[in-house]
Write a protein that holds these residues in place. Sequence first.
Motif, PDB file in Angstrom:
ATOM      1  N   ALA A  20      10.706  -4.190 -12.316  1.00 23.30           N
ATOM      2  CA  ALA A  20       9.726  -2.783 -12.546  1.00 23.30           C
ATOM      3  C   ALA A  20       9.181  -1.993 -11.337  1.00 23.30           C
ATOM      4  O   ALA A  20       8.881  -2.906 -10.435  1.00 23.30           O
ATOM      5  N   THR A  21       9.084  -0.903 -11.311  1.00 18.75           N
ATOM      6  CA  THR A  21       8.502  -0.100 -10.350  1.00 18.75           C
ATOM      7  C   THR A  21       7.138  -0.450 -10.434  1.00 18.75           C
ATOM      8  O   THR A  21       6.478  -0.245 -11.691  1.00 18.75           O
ATOM      9  N   GLN A  22       6.545  -0.736  -9.492  1.00 18.49           N
ATOM     10  CA  GLN A  22       5.055  -1.315  -9.732  1.00 18.49           C
ATOM     11  C   GLN A  22       4.063  -0.316  -9.093  1.00 18.49           C
ATOM     12  O   GLN A  22       4.143   0.082  -8.081  1.00 18.49           O
ATOM     13  N   PHE A  23       2.884  -0.053  -9.671  1.00 18.96           N
ATOM     14  CA  PHE A  23       1.745   0.691  -9.024  1.00 18.96           C
ATOM     15  C   PHE A  23       0.616  -0.302  -9.352  1.00 18.96           C
ATOM     16  O   PHE A  23       0.411  -0.928 -10.176  1.00 18.96           O
ATOM     17  N   ILE A  24       0.305  -0.706  -7.925  1.00 23.99           N
ATOM     18  CA  ILE A  24      -1.009  -1.522  -8.075  1.00 23.99           C
ATOM     19  C   ILE A  24      -2.220  -0.834  -7.518  1.00 23.99           C
ATOM     20  O   ILE A  24      -2.285  -0.386  -6.522  1.00 23.99           O
ATOM     21  N   VAL A  25      -3.272  -0.641  -8.340  1.00 29.94           N
ATOM     22  CA  VAL A  25      -4.516  -0.109  -7.911  1.00 29.94           C
ATOM     23  C   VAL A  25      -5.458  -1.212  -7.742  1.00 29.94           C
ATOM     24  O   VAL A  25      -5.481  -2.267  -8.135  1.00 29.94           O
ATOM     25  N   SER A  26      -6.172  -1.198  -6.652  1.00 28.23           N
ATOM     26  CA  SER A  26      -7.085  -2.366  -6.293  1.00 28.23           C
ATOM     27  C   SER A  26      -8.226  -1.863  -5.141  1.00 28.23           C
ATOM     28  O   SER A  26      -8.077  -0.677  -4.608  1.00 28.23           O
ATOM     29  N   GLN A  27      -9.325  -2.763  -5.027  1.00 23.94           N
ATOM     30  CA  GLN A  27     -10.142  -2.249  -4.083  1.00 23.94           C
ATOM     31  C   GLN A  27     -10.033  -3.165  -2.942  1.00 23.94           C
ATOM     32  O   GLN A  27     -10.781  -3.167  -2.113  1.00 23.94           O
ATOM     33  N   ARG A  28      -9.365  -4.221  -3.102  1.00 20.33           N
ATOM     34  CA  ARG A  28      -9.161  -5.318  -2.085  1.00 20.33           C
ATOM     35  C   ARG A  28      -7.927  -4.853  -1.201  1.00 20.33           C
ATOM     36  O   ARG A  28      -6.747  -4.576  -1.952  1.00 20.33           O
ATOM     37  N   ALA A  29      -8.008  -4.537   0.153  1.00 18.54           N
ATOM     38  CA  ALA A  29      -6.977  -4.086   0.862  1.00 18.54           C
ATOM     39  C   ALA A  29      -5.915  -5.174   0.668  1.00 18.54           C
ATOM     40  O   ALA A  29      -4.496  -4.937   0.868  1.00 18.54           O
ATOM     41  N   GLY A  30      -6.298  -6.452   0.743  1.00 16.77           N
ATOM     42  CA  GLY A  30      -5.380  -7.583   0.780  1.00 16.77           C
ATOM     43  C   GLY A  30      -4.179  -7.531  -0.650  1.00 16.77           C
ATOM     44  O   GLY A  30      -3.226  -8.007  -0.372  1.00 16.77           O
ATOM     45  N   SER A  31      -4.650  -6.855  -1.566  1.00 18.11           N
ATOM     46  CA  SER A  31      -3.877  -6.776  -2.697  1.00 18.11           C
ATOM     47  C   SER A  31      -2.773  -5.736  -2.644  1.00 18.11           C
ATOM     48  O   SER A  31      -1.925  -5.876  -3.284  1.00 18.11           O
ATOM     49  N   ILE A  32      -2.784  -4.997  -1.624  1.00 16.40           N
ATOM     50  CA  ILE A  32      -1.704  -3.832  -1.465  1.00 16.40           C
ATOM     51  C   ILE A  32      -1.262  -3.745   0.008  1.00 16.40           C
ATOM     52  O   ILE A  32      -0.217  -2.946   0.024  1.00 16.40           O
ATOM     53  N   VAL A  33      -1.686  -4.607   0.707  1.00 16.95           N
ATOM     54  CA  VAL A  33      -0.941  -4.370   2.233  1.00 16.95           C
ATOM     55  C   VAL A  33       0.615  -4.493   2.082  1.00 16.95           C
ATOM     56  O   VAL A  33       1.130  -3.933   3.037  1.00 16.95           O
ATOM     57  N   ASN A  34       0.978  -5.307   1.377  1.00 14.44           N
ATOM     58  CA  ASN A  34       2.494  -5.517   1.323  1.00 14.44           C
ATOM     59  C   ASN A  34       3.295  -4.607   0.543  1.00 14.44           C
ATOM     60  O   ASN A  34       4.469  -4.536   0.526  1.00 14.44           O
ATOM     61  N   CYS A  35       2.618  -3.532  -0.020  1.00 10.35           N
ATOM     62  CA  CYS A  35       3.381  -2.563  -0.936  1.00 10.35           C
ATOM     63  C   CYS A  35       4.206  -1.608  -0.064  1.00 10.35           C
ATOM     64  O   CYS A  35       4.140  -1.462   1.150  1.00 10.35           O
ATOM     65  N   ASP A  36       5.444  -1.186  -0.613  1.00  7.60           N
ATOM     66  CA  ASP A  36       6.012  -0.154  -0.095  1.00  7.60           C
ATOM     67  C   ASP A  36       5.680   1.043   0.489  1.00  7.60           C
ATOM     68  O   ASP A  36       5.892   1.577   1.465  1.00  7.60           O
ATOM     69  N   LYS A  37       4.728   1.281  -0.388  1.00 10.37           N
ATOM     70  CA  LYS A  37       3.772   2.804   0.006  1.00 10.37           C
ATOM     71  C   LYS A  37       2.452   2.416  -0.297  1.00 10.37           C
ATOM     72  O   LYS A  37       2.306   1.965  -1.296  1.00 10.37           O
ATOM     73  N   ILE A  38       1.539   3.099   0.327  1.00 10.03           N
ATOM     74  CA  ILE A  38      -0.002   2.765  -0.205  1.00 10.03           C
ATOM     75  C   ILE A  38      -0.329   4.320  -0.212  1.00 10.03           C
ATOM     76  O   ILE A  38      -0.272   5.236   0.827  1.00 10.03           O
ATOM     77  N   ILE A  39      -0.962   4.569  -1.113  1.00  7.11           N
ATOM     78  CA  ILE A  39      -1.876   5.898  -1.359  1.00  7.11           C
ATOM     79  C   ILE A  39      -3.210   5.709  -1.148  1.00  7.11           C
ATOM     80  O   ILE A  39      -4.027   4.814  -1.955  1.00  7.11           O
ATOM     81  N   VAL A  40      -3.948   6.290  -0.177  1.00  2.31           N
ATOM     82  CA  VAL A  40      -5.263   6.155   0.104  1.00  2.31           C
ATOM     83  C   VAL A  40      -6.157   7.111  -0.435  1.00  2.31           C
ATOM     84  O   VAL A  40      -5.636   8.424  -0.179  1.00  2.31           O
ATOM     85  N   LEU A  41      -6.875   7.025  -1.497  1.00  2.00           N
ATOM     86  CA  LEU A  41      -7.623   8.108  -1.792  1.00  2.00           C
ATOM     87  C   LEU A  41      -9.209   8.302  -1.520  1.00  2.00           C
ATOM     88  O   LEU A  41      -9.822   7.351  -1.316  1.00  2.00           O
ATOM     89  N   GLU A  42      -9.488   9.735  -1.024  1.00  2.00           N
ATOM     90  CA  GLU A  42     -10.746   9.616  -0.617  1.00  2.00           C
ATOM     91  C   GLU A  42     -11.235  10.838  -1.284  1.00  2.00           C
ATOM     92  O   GLU A  42     -10.810  12.147  -0.805  1.00  2.00           O
ATOM     93  N   ASP A  43     -12.188  11.082  -2.154  1.00  2.00           N
ATOM     94  CA  ASP A  43     -12.634  12.301  -2.698  1.00  2.00           C
ATOM     95  C   ASP A  43     -11.641  13.070  -3.106  1.00  2.00           C
ATOM     96  O   ASP A  43     -11.645  14.431  -3.031  1.00  2.00           O
ATOM     97  N   GLY A  44     -10.705  12.182  -3.958  1.00  2.00           N
ATOM     98  CA  GLY A  44      -9.532  13.155  -4.650  1.00  2.00           C
ATOM     99  C   GLY A  44      -8.313  13.712  -3.758  1.00  2.00           C
ATOM    100  O   GLY A  44      -7.494  14.207  -4.171  1.00  2.00           O
TER     101      GLY A  44
END
Lengths: 578, 574
Positions: free
Chosen positions: B517-541
């Motif tokens: 499946a296409t995966q969306f991983i939301v996390s507060q740990r950078a380590g959980s998402i470093v290997n993702c194909d794309k990372i979305i960084v949110l700050e104040d929306g």
Amino acid sequence: MLKNNNSSFGKVLRYIGKYKYLLITSLILSASGVLLALYIPVLAGRAIDFIIGEGKVDFSRLTPVIIRIAVIAIASAVIQWIANTINNRIAFNTVRDLRNDAVKKVNILPVAYLDSRSSGDIVSRIIADADQISDGLIMGFSQLFSGIVTVVITYVLMLRISPKITPVVVILTPMSILIAKFIAKNTHNMFKLQSSERGTQTAFIDETVTNRKIISSYNGETDAIKTFDEINDRVAGYSLRAIFFSSITNPSTRFVNNTIYAAVAFMGALLAIGGSITVGGLTCFLSYAGQFAKPFNEISGVIAEFQNALACAERLFEIIEAEPEAPDKAGALELGRAEGNISISNVCFSYTKDRKLIEDLNLTAEKGTKIAIVGPTGCGKTTVINLLMRFYDVDSGSISVDLTDIRDIKLKSLRKNYGMVLQETWIKTGTVKENIAMGLPEVSFEQIKEAAVSAHAHSFIKKLPEGYDTVISEEYGLSQGQKQLICIARIMLLMPSILILDEATSSIDVRTELKIRAAFDRIVKGRTSFIVAHRLSTIKNSDIILVMNNGKIIEQGNHSELMAKHGFYEKLYNSRNY
Amino acid sequence: MTKLLKYMKGNRIIAVLAPLFKMLEATLELIVPLIIAEIVDSGIIPKNKDYVIKLSIQLIILGAVGLIFSITAQYFAAKAAVSTVKKLRHAAYEKVTSLSFSGLDKAGTSTLITRLTSDMDSVQNGINLTLRILLRSPFVVLGACIMAFRVDRHTSLIFFIAVPVLSLIIFAVMAVTIPLYKKIRETVDKSLLLVRENITGVRVIRAFCSEEKAVEEFKENNDILTGIQLFTGRISALLNPMTCVIVNLAIAALIYTGAVRVNKGLLTTGAVIALYNYLSQILVELIKLANLIVTVTKSFACGKRINALLEMQDEENEAAPADDEKSNSYIEFKNVSFSYSGNSENSVSDISFTVNKGDRIGIIGSTGSGKTTLINLLCGYYRPTRGTVFFKGIPLQNYDEKELRNCFALAEQKAVIFKGTVKSNLLLGKKNASDEEIIKALEIAQAADFVNEKENGTDSITEQSGRNFSGGQRQRLSIARAVIKNAEVLILDDAFSALDYATEAQLKKELDKHCDATQFIVSQRAGSIVNCDKIIVLEDGLAEIGTHDELLKKSSVYKEIYCAQFEQEDVVNA
């Protein structure tokens, strides 16, 4: 049971005692109201006796009687209204007093008492049970009283009209009570089934409505509705039986009353033919026969309510009479602003006698020390906090602040020196401002804002619909992290001499946590602080790290010392597996 | 309440039969005064004992027939009330399950639960009483008037004056008290809330020494409550005395007028007694009515609340206008902004990105930066305030809701486990899943070990909210539930937060192996998402998008998060 009931009845009476003059007035008024109301049929009967036939009506004697009926009717109505109003006053004021006392007690009960009971249960005692007391006990009492007065007066009046018919009414009337009792006994079980199935339904509704989002994400609505319908069918089935069978009571008692009516009409008519009773007397008697039965029909209901109310009173008094937190010792010290030197010596504590938790705990912390407590879940970290705050008292040993045993310090002055943030955040229903200013009654908006800024809560607060004036609550929709930020802002405003942070930043992302840490570091300077943390990284730079396991401190030292020991801490740190 | 009448459909006949039988019974009761008049005029005055006996037996027979009618009526009334509320409850529950999420937020779950439970019980009681007594009483009153009219037209004028006055009084008291009862209920709710907060917040209240303030606040509200109760009580206490006084004055007038008519030879003494009895009957019925009105009034208020729920407008549920726009990507966010209703500021603003099928997308950001909002928009739980979310080339709002839900599987931080068994919880993900599939999903989610340790394995009981499992176990169960759904898109919204690093790593490895499946991983740990194909960084929306390396270069926020954790946790995700 009965004895208990009696004593809780006595306790309710003591509460009502405050309004005893109102109560006496109400009783006198009700009795006279009933008397006047019952006098009207007598007058009406007398008036009818003056209507003998064509051209034979005695108007000179009729007119005064008619006027008297009118005057008495008005007087009895006014008296009834005043009596009702007074009854309301007694009932509602008593419940208000009961509730106030209960809430006052809740706020001085030992934390252990509240921890060991479900909050829903206590709430329902203070709200629902208190209502039942007013409905069942006080209103029931006034109904019972006027019922008895009605029965007695009617009995006397009936005897005066005809001693011969009266026994028929008096003997037959209890029949209706017996029938009512019989039906109530046989429907009890159906009501029990109904309420237990309703309980199941409420639990199901509670679970599925609260978690609607998850159910929807699995397209589980159809299944939920199906299960709901099954329960709903059962509830409807039990309800139908309970309602129908209990509703036979009224027609049955009415039938008994109609039979009595017929018997009175029959005997009265025969006596009237014999001339020993007038037609007016018979009319009057017939209306009394109906009134005589009414209180009897009500009594069984009132008694059931009354018993229920007594049970409720007992439950409520359990709270009102619970043992409060031990009051401050005579001569207890007013702590003022503490330095923050804390020592824990030989402390043992357990929540239950059979399971030891903390054994022989020792710690000395000078003013300004940063103490971290780490260890696996259930090792007693939070318990240490409970003991420091005196939410619980130690079983043996002692804890002292600035060299004074905390049991010899005035409790409030002790707690005022602590600033506490718990993992389980608590938001009070109120504005953001009120929530932050929790600890201090008079602070300026500027100070509140400043505290929010240093807690990094300002940026999300200003986004709320009404900023600092937004009314928030547990259910408002703030994230766990946002709630923690508000709790931290409270501390920032309070600036106490000792800080307790029990997993205070567990739901806050690392980046915000870092910023808050910087703010904490500023305020922690010169203050003693206790930090319980899950993430070991957050406590690395503490002065003392207490490593707890099974209620004991098994290692103690700073990070590098502990790592060098190659013991439990090192294992914990490397695995971070808890 | 009248709007709720349509739920009586199907019970219409019963709902008519109930009052009908009540009326039959009441009619019999209306005959009683005529028989008494007959006893006086043709039995007592001519001294005819046999006739008296005959009439008395008639009275008893009337009573017996009345009993049968009345029990029949009670049955129909109970049946109508219960079945109507059954339907109503079903409709309300269905409504709640069909509310959009923003509608759900607006209504609030606790009020919805009250409406489905205690309000319903109250309405059931109200319908039952209405059918049983509320319709009977006016009938008796009206019947008594008609009978009086037949006995003596002239004297019955008193009835036709007294009854409207009585009705007016009853309606006036009702009109004033109904809104007051509503107010009382609201104030009681406030008291309830205050007490609950006193208990749940005990540690904080004590720590901040705010006990007195808490007590004071409760007292204030309690005083307000008592005040309204007293005021309302004073008004509703008017009902009984006022009806009594009107009827008694009418009796006085009746006897006097009757006396004049008898004197002129236009009326018999028995007829006066009959009229007097009719007035007494009216009094008895009205007192019953007045006492009931309080109960029925309360149930009306509950009915109104249920009706408000049933008629709740839910904009989001209405079909959105179809959008012809197309997208070439698998998933695309195009200039999406969103604000929760009542919120002036956007939770996310102007977010645009595309996702390829099979990608792993990481979402990271501070508390309240809009991560969960983004997920809510992606699943179509909420509709963007501006911009469009495309899924497989088509705007989300063009999809059938159910079809869309089947495409997404979601596991959240606050893992919800339902009362039932481990198995029943997983079956929610896939109805007809085989035991092998269940075990497989549990294995992937690293939940197999602790489930197997339980005595009954996958048939182990899960208590309400899964409270017999730890937070980490619940998260793994909810991940297993999402996995077994085998949806096109798997969303893990901070679903690892209670797991230790080793377990998390193992879980992710298994996921990648077994799940395309296409995966969306939301996390507060950078380590959980470093290997993702794309990372979305949110700050104040606001969002910054890229791969780990790109973001390290261009995003100061991402760099800060990453370094903070790198430094702190010594995490090297090499």
